[in-house]
Enzyme design. Sequence first.
Site, PDB file in Angstrom:
ATOM      1  N   ARG A 113      -4.462  54.369 -29.811  1.00  0.00           N
ATOM      2  CA  ARG A 113      -3.372  55.862 -30.459  1.00  0.00           C
ATOM      3  C   ARG A 113      -3.441  55.667 -31.898  1.00  0.00           C
ATOM      4  NH1 ARG A 113       2.931  56.861 -31.502  1.00  0.00           N
ATOM      5  NH2 ARG A 113       2.732  58.969 -30.688  1.00  0.00           N
ATOM      6  N   SER A 133      -1.985  64.388 -20.453  1.00  0.00           N
ATOM      7  CA  SER A 133      -0.522  64.721 -20.038  1.00  0.00           C
ATOM      8  C   SER A 133       0.185  65.655 -18.809  1.00  0.00           C
ATOM      9  CB  SER A 133      -0.217  64.743 -21.746  1.00  0.00           C
ATOM     10  OG  SER A 133      -0.366  63.642 -22.387  1.00  0.00           O
ATOM     11  N   LYS A 138       8.427  58.699 -29.730  1.00  0.00           N
ATOM     12  CA  LYS A 138       7.320  59.742 -29.653  1.00  0.00           C
ATOM     13  C   LYS A 138       8.012  61.102 -30.988  1.00  0.00           C
ATOM     14  CE  LYS A 138       4.059  63.394 -27.609  1.00  0.00           C
ATOM     15  NZ  LYS A 138       3.327  64.557 -26.618  1.00  0.00           N
TER      16      LYS A 138
END
Length: 216
Positions: A39, A108, A137
């Site tokens: 990520r 997602s 997040k």
Amino acid sequence: MPLDMRLYLVLDPERTGGRDPVAVAEAALRGGVTVLQLRWKNGPLREMLRLGEALRDLCRRYGVPFLVNDRVDAALALAADGVHVGQEDLPAAVARRLLGPQAYVGVSARTPEQARAAEAEGADYLGTGSVFPTGSKENAIWIGLEGLARVARATRLPVVAIGGVQAENAGACIRAGAAGVAVISAITLADDPEAAARALRSAVDAALAERGRPSP
């Protein structure tokens, strides 16, 4: 290589406590991580590619799939095993067309409707959450175990629970219908990433056995 979703590590180099992300990743792989995703939210693409190459080679040594978050172009450049896209990224069908039939494409999905759409577009698995409150997040929407269960019931795809997952609640995610759990900080910010990964893997394997689904 086979896609074993039991313990999915999302490696963000900004969330390793100042430690070398490759060393953290290797410790986690020793502890039982079964999928690793890079990520990358900030910084030059050249740096991302350098780190991605090191992680890809490390995953090859451990026989674990290496995926890239969001960036289909980077996944192509790194010869990654696949990509994970969100609802605002390239659609799964487009990612599949660019990466080819052999690549893994994760999506997602927070709702049953999103889950069914991703399955129709050819996704291989879903990442669902945030199941628990998380600081990894910004603006994450908390769907809870009930939301996870609704998504799992809506699709034939394996569902990975993400968001606030720890060894203490990983089993609850599996009992709600998840095939595995995805974590960031629970491993990468742990004092001992290998031990943290081992504890999570043990909790997942125990819950899968209770559910009557032996671990691979």
